[in-house]
Structure formats: structure tokens, C-alpha cells
Write a protein that holds these residues in place. Structure first.
Motif, short mmCIF file in Angstrom:
data_model
loop_
_atom_site.label_atom_id
_atom_site.label_comp_id
_atom_site.label_asym_id
_atom_site.label_seq_id
_atom_site.Cartn_x
_atom_site.Cartn_y
_atom_site.Cartn_z
N GLN A 14 -14.54 -0.24 -20.05
CA GLN A 14 -15.99 -0.13 -20.07
C GLN A 14 -16.54 0.20 -21.45
O GLN A 14 -17.66 -0.15 -21.78
CB GLN A 14 -16.44 0.92 -19.06
CG GLN A 14 -16.64 0.33 -17.66
CD GLN A 14 -16.52 1.36 -16.57
OE1 GLN A 14 -16.47 2.55 -16.84
NE2 GLN A 14 -16.45 0.89 -15.33
N HIS A 15 -15.69 0.90 -22.25
CA HIS A 15 -16.18 1.28 -23.58
C HIS A 15 -15.84 0.24 -24.63
O HIS A 15 -15.98 0.48 -25.82
CB HIS A 15 -15.64 2.64 -23.97
CG HIS A 15 -16.26 3.76 -23.19
ND1 HIS A 15 -15.70 4.27 -22.05
CD2 HIS A 15 -17.43 4.42 -23.37
CE1 HIS A 15 -16.49 5.21 -21.56
NE2 HIS A 15 -17.55 5.32 -22.34
N GLY A 16 -15.32 -0.90 -24.18
CA GLY A 16 -15.14 -2.02 -25.10
C GLY A 16 -13.88 -1.97 -25.94
O GLY A 16 -13.79 -2.64 -26.96
N PHE A 17 -12.88 -1.16 -25.53
CA PHE A 17 -11.60 -1.20 -26.24
C PHE A 17 -10.85 -2.46 -25.85
O PHE A 17 -11.05 -2.98 -24.76
CB PHE A 17 -10.76 0.03 -25.90
CG PHE A 17 -11.31 1.31 -26.47
CD1 PHE A 17 -11.02 1.67 -27.78
CD2 PHE A 17 -12.13 2.13 -25.73
CE1 PHE A 17 -11.53 2.83 -28.32
CE2 PHE A 17 -12.64 3.30 -26.26
CZ PHE A 17 -12.34 3.65 -27.56
N SER A 18 -9.98 -2.95 -26.75
CA SER A 18 -9.25 -4.17 -26.43
C SER A 18 -8.07 -3.82 -25.52
O SER A 18 -7.70 -2.66 -25.34
CB SER A 18 -8.74 -4.84 -27.70
OG SER A 18 -7.66 -4.10 -28.21
N ALA A 19 -7.48 -4.88 -24.96
CA ALA A 19 -6.35 -4.68 -24.04
C ALA A 19 -5.18 -4.04 -24.77
O ALA A 19 -4.49 -3.16 -24.24
CB ALA A 19 -5.95 -6.01 -23.44
N LEU A 44 4.54 1.15 -16.66
CA LEU A 44 3.23 1.81 -16.74
C LEU A 44 2.27 1.01 -17.59
O LEU A 44 1.09 0.86 -17.26
CB LEU A 44 3.38 3.22 -17.32
CG LEU A 44 3.92 4.30 -16.42
CD1 LEU A 44 3.87 5.64 -17.15
CD2 LEU A 44 3.13 4.39 -15.13
N GLY A 45 2.81 0.48 -18.71
CA GLY A 45 1.98 -0.31 -19.62
C GLY A 45 1.42 -1.53 -18.92
O GLY A 45 0.22 -1.84 -19.03
N GLU A 92 -3.00 -4.41 -16.20
CA GLU A 92 -3.59 -5.06 -15.02
C GLU A 92 -4.89 -4.38 -14.60
O GLU A 92 -5.87 -5.05 -14.27
CB GLU A 92 -2.60 -5.04 -13.85
CG GLU A 92 -1.89 -6.37 -13.73
CD GLU A 92 -0.85 -6.38 -12.65
OE1 GLU A 92 -1.06 -5.70 -11.63
OE2 GLU A 92 0.16 -7.06 -12.83
N THR A 93 -4.89 -3.05 -14.62
CA THR A 93 -6.10 -2.33 -14.25
C THR A 93 -7.21 -2.65 -15.21
O THR A 93 -8.37 -2.83 -14.83
CB THR A 93 -5.86 -0.81 -14.28
OG1 THR A 93 -4.55 -0.56 -13.85
CG2 THR A 93 -6.84 -0.08 -13.40
N TYR A 94 -6.82 -2.73 -16.51
CA TYR A 94 -7.80 -3.05 -17.55
C TYR A 94 -8.45 -4.40 -17.27
O TYR A 94 -9.67 -4.54 -17.28
CB TYR A 94 -7.09 -3.06 -18.90
CG TYR A 94 -7.96 -3.50 -20.05
CD1 TYR A 94 -8.71 -2.58 -20.77
CD2 TYR A 94 -8.02 -4.83 -20.42
CE1 TYR A 94 -9.51 -2.98 -21.82
CE2 TYR A 94 -8.82 -5.25 -21.46
CZ TYR A 94 -9.55 -4.32 -22.16
OH TYR A 94 -10.35 -4.72 -23.20
N VAL A 95 -7.61 -5.40 -16.99
CA VAL A 95 -8.12 -6.75 -16.74
C VAL A 95 -9.01 -6.76 -15.49
O VAL A 95 -10.10 -7.37 -15.49
CB VAL A 95 -6.96 -7.75 -16.58
CG1 VAL A 95 -7.48 -9.09 -16.10
CG2 VAL A 95 -6.24 -7.92 -17.90
N ALA A 96 -8.56 -6.05 -14.45
CA ALA A 96 -9.36 -6.01 -13.21
C ALA A 96 -10.73 -5.39 -13.49
O ALA A 96 -11.75 -5.89 -13.01
CB ALA A 96 -8.62 -5.22 -12.14
N ALA A 97 -10.72 -4.30 -14.29
CA ALA A 97 -11.98 -3.63 -14.60
C ALA A 97 -12.89 -4.57 -15.38
O ALA A 97 -14.10 -4.65 -15.14
CB ALA A 97 -11.73 -2.36 -15.40
N ARG A 98 -12.30 -5.29 -16.36
CA ARG A 98 -13.08 -6.25 -17.15
C ARG A 98 -13.68 -7.34 -16.25
O ARG A 98 -14.84 -7.70 -16.36
CB ARG A 98 -12.19 -6.91 -18.20
CG ARG A 98 -12.21 -6.21 -19.53
CD ARG A 98 -13.56 -6.37 -20.18
NE ARG A 98 -13.75 -5.46 -21.30
CZ ARG A 98 -13.52 -5.79 -22.56
NH1 ARG A 98 -13.10 -6.97 -22.86
NH2 ARG A 98 -13.72 -4.90 -23.51
N ASP A 99 -12.84 -7.87 -15.36
CA ASP A 99 -13.31 -8.94 -14.46
C ASP A 99 -14.48 -8.46 -13.61
O ASP A 99 -15.47 -9.16 -13.44
CB ASP A 99 -12.17 -9.41 -13.54
CG ASP A 99 -11.22 -10.32 -14.28
OD1 ASP A 99 -11.55 -10.69 -15.42
OD2 ASP A 99 -10.16 -10.64 -13.73
#
Lengths: 136, 282
Positions: free
Chosen positions: B84-89, B127-128, B133-140
């Protein structure tokens, strides 16, 4: 509750029909007969059919409306269908169905205006200059 | 990794807590280049660290184990907030991977320790991936939410006059949007009892057969309901496209701009616009 005929109201020389139930074969035929008779009896110039209550307009209903319009036209009355719902209109367009010979209006008020306007157009031209008192 | 290794790792992580955490925070801080305050970063990583130690102590050997639930919870919160804060994957995933190095530094050099570290590495990789995956889901989720908002925003139906509504279309029209426009416009016609609608396409960059088809359908549907549609704002480029695509607009009224369309609709309603002349110039 089963309905065996759809009421036709007379408003001056306009017939008003509000379809509130599913239009079945018998009902549709009956409505056509009734309307034809009433147009002649009343000398109606316009027929307004309100379909606000209809959720579904299929090809049968479409054809019935078109037939009513044709019959009325022969009897010198104009048919206007009013109150078609957006969903119904979209479905008709998607199915490629058309209502040939049928005019449409948003509501009964506009339909009455349209009938009045077309009657005005049909009436013989009155030249106001002729009826005005001659200038001295 | 078996439960014994997990136990040994938990001991190492507990004993060397300060050194490892310090090394971890330092590495991660470099990758984030000051976009997160030190205190905030330390709090986040500390949270993950505590959850990680607890997971090892409970003997969990994979990320999917039920006792790793808290750890995955903390990590998904972390990656969601990063997304949400715009950090990259990469910046998000490296927060996890950066833990490998400080642990290797303190775990020792003998074979047993190294094999423990290899197991630890494998666990961190899981974990990474989970974080990613969580990051991508949140972005989507963010993207689809915004797309929805855009759809809502971009199709207003405005009233121009008694009995005249307009839809200023801006941006690319696709099937989904055309559908929304169509439904909104027709509903607005019913709600406001307007017999005239103006579709202004000044803001539509390009038109293809499909879009034209949608516009035509809308207009025919409006006609069925007893309203008339006018199209305005057809740009020269689009007019040429329409002709070269062989699209027939038939009896549909088209006007160059919104003002002309409004004037046409007013005239159809027998409204006359009169300029008052003879007023003293100010």
C-alpha cells in the motif's frame, strides 16, 4: 389470481391500456379484439399502452404490440408504447428485436403530448390572417 | 528441517537476539533508503522476529504448519502495508531474505551449524515466497478496487435542462464500461423523465467497431424507451475512422459539439434561446 381481460380506459379520444400481468396468448388476442372494437366505438385517435409493470418483453409480446399498432393504424389511431424499463430495452436490443410501427414515449404524459402534436399536424391549416378582423 | 533443528535455531535466535536483529535492521534499512523511519522498521522486524522464534519453539518445520499461523499473519500484514505504501516487490521480499546473513554470522562454522543454517535458509525462502504472494495479492486488490472506483467516477449523467440529460464520456470505452454507461443513462432517463439524451464523446480517444456497436445499442434502447439520443463531440479523426470502418449511424443525430447538441435538443422541445440586444455595454 387469473385475469381474463385487460381493462381499456377511455380518455377523450385516447384509449389507455396498462398491462400489469404476463401477456398470455388468450389475453393478447382478447386485448387485440377489445382494442379494435373500442377504437371504432369511441372513434379513438390514439392508443397508449403502458408496460411499466412488465419485467420481460419477449418476441411474443413484441409481436402483439406490433400487431396492435398495425390494426390501430388501419383504424386511423396511433399507438404509443410507454414506460419500457431500461433492462427490457437492453434485452430487446441485445436480442435484435424491434417494435416495427410502434412509437414509444417515456411516460403517459409525453405520449399524450405526442398525440396532441400529431393531431395538430394533421388538422387542416388555419390561416390566422383569414380569421382576423379585417384591417380598417 | 525437523523439529530438533527448529529447536536449535530457536535457541540460537534467542541467545543472539540483539546482534542478529541489529544486523537485520541495518541491511533492510539500506534497501529501503530512508523511506521508513528507524523506529518503525525496528518495530516491524522485531514483531516478525518474535513470531519467528515462537514458530521455531513450537517445532513448526514449514510455513504451512498451523503453529506458523502467527508468523504468516505478521508477515502478511507487513507485505500488505508495504504494497500500500508503494514499495516494490523486491524491497518487500528482501526484508525477509536479509535475515539469512546476520544468522550465518553468529551460527558458527562447523558442519552441523552450517547444515542448520541451510535448513534455516530454506525456511526463509518459503517465507519470502509467502511474502511475495501476499504482496501481489494486496497489489491486485488495490488495482481492482481503483478500477472499480474509476468506473464509478468516469460515467456521470448530468442534467443540462428540463428533459435533457448528458453523458460526457472520457477515456477508453470497453465493453464493461459501455455496459455501465448504457445502464446509467437509461436509468437516468426513466428517473428524470427526460426525452432527450446527449452522448458527448469528446474525451474518447479512439473508437472501434465494438465501441460503435455499444453506442448504437444504447441509442436504440433509448429509442425503444421513448427517448432520443444525440451524439456530440465527434473529432475529425474519429469521424474518419467511423467512415473507414463502414459504421452506419443511420438516423442517429450527430452534432459537432455539446453546445450544438444542446441547442438541437432545446429546439426539439420548442425552447427558443434569445440573445437580449440593446443592453448598454458595461
Amino acid at each position: 389470481m387469473s385475469v381474463d381481460r385487460i381493462p381499456v380506459l377511455t380518455l377523450g379520444d385516447v384509449l389507455l391500456v396498462s398491462i400489469q400481468v404476463d401477456l398470455e396468448d388468450q389475453l393478447a388476442l382478447r386485448l387485440q379484439d377489445d382494442l379494435a372494437e373500442r377504437i371504432v366505438a369511441v372513434g379513438a385517435r390514439g392508443v397508449i399502452i403502458d408496460i411499466t409493470a412488465l419485467d420481460i418483453v419477449d418476441s411474443f409480446v413484441g409481436r402483439t404490440l406490433a400487431t396492435i399498432a398495425s390494426v390501430s393504424k388501419v383504424l386511423d389511431a396511433e399507438t404509443i408504447v410507454v414506460g419500457m424499463r431500461p433492462a427490457v430495452a437492453i434485452t430487446l436490443v441485445e436480442l435484435g428485436l424491434q417494435l416495427p410501427g410502434v412509437r414509444t414515449a417515456l411516460n403517459v404524459e409525453y405520449a399524450l403530448d405526442m398525440l396532441a402534436a400529431s393531431r395538430l399536424a394533421e388538422s387542416p391549416v388555419v390561416d390566422l390572417a383569414d380569421t382576423a378582423p379585417a384591417a380598417p | 528441517m525437523d523439529a530438533k533443528v527448529a529447536q536449535r535455531l530457536a535457541e540460537v535466535l534467542t541467545a543472539q537476539r540483539d546482534a542478529i536483529l541489529q544486523g537485520w535492521v541495518t541491511t533492510v534499512r539500506e534497501t529501503l533508503r530512508g523511506r521508513l523511519t528507524d523506529a518503525e522498521l525496528r518495530r516491524q522486524l522485531d514483531e516478525v522476529y518474535v513470531a519467528l522464534v515462537a514458530t521455531f519453539e513450537s517445532g513448526a518445520t514449514t510455513v504451512n504448519a498451523s503453529s506458523a499461523g502467527e508468523l504468516t499473519g505478521v508477515l502478511s500484514d507487513l507485505s500488505r502495508s508495504r504494497a500500500q505504501h508503494g514499495f516494490s516487490a523486491t524491497e518487500t521480499a528482501i526484508s525477509v531474505f536479509a535475515l539469512k546473513e546476520p544468522v550465518r554470522a553468529v551460527i558458527g562454522e562447523d558442519t552441523a551449524a552450517l547444515s542448520d543454517h541451510a535448513a534455516f535458509s530454506g525456511f526463509l525462502d518459503q517465507l519470502g515466497l509467502f511474502t511475495f504472494e501476499t504482496y501481489v495479492a494486496a497489489r491486485d486488490a488495490l488495482i481492482s478496487e481503483q478500477a472499480e472506483q474509476l468506473l464509478e467516477l468516469s460515467t456521470p449523467v448530468v442534467k443540462l435542462w428540463d428533459g435533457i440529460v448528458a453523458v460526457p464520456l472520457v477515456g477508453t470505452l470497453d465493453s464493461a464500461r459501455s455496459q455501465v454507461v448504457m445502464e446509467r443513462l437509461l436509468q437516468a432517463l426513466v428517473d428524470s423523465g427526460s426525452p432527450y439524451a446527449i452522448l458527448d464523446i469528446t474525451g474518447v480517444p479512439a473508437i472501434d467497431t465494438q465501441v460503435a456497436q455499444h453506442i448504437m445499442k444504447t441509442i436504440v434502447a433509448a429509442q425503444l424507451m421513448g427517448a432520443q439520443c444525440v451524439i456530440s463531440g465527434i473529432r475529425p479523426q474519429i469521424a474518419q475512422t467511423i467512415v473507414s470502418l463502414g459504421i452506419e449511424f443511420g438516423e442517429i443525430v450527430t452534432k459537432a459539439n455539446l453546445a450544438d447538441a444542446l441547442q438541437y435538443a432545446l429546439r426539439q422541445q420548442d425552447v427558443e434561446i434569445i440573445r437580449r440586444t440593446g443592453r448598454s455595454a458595461v
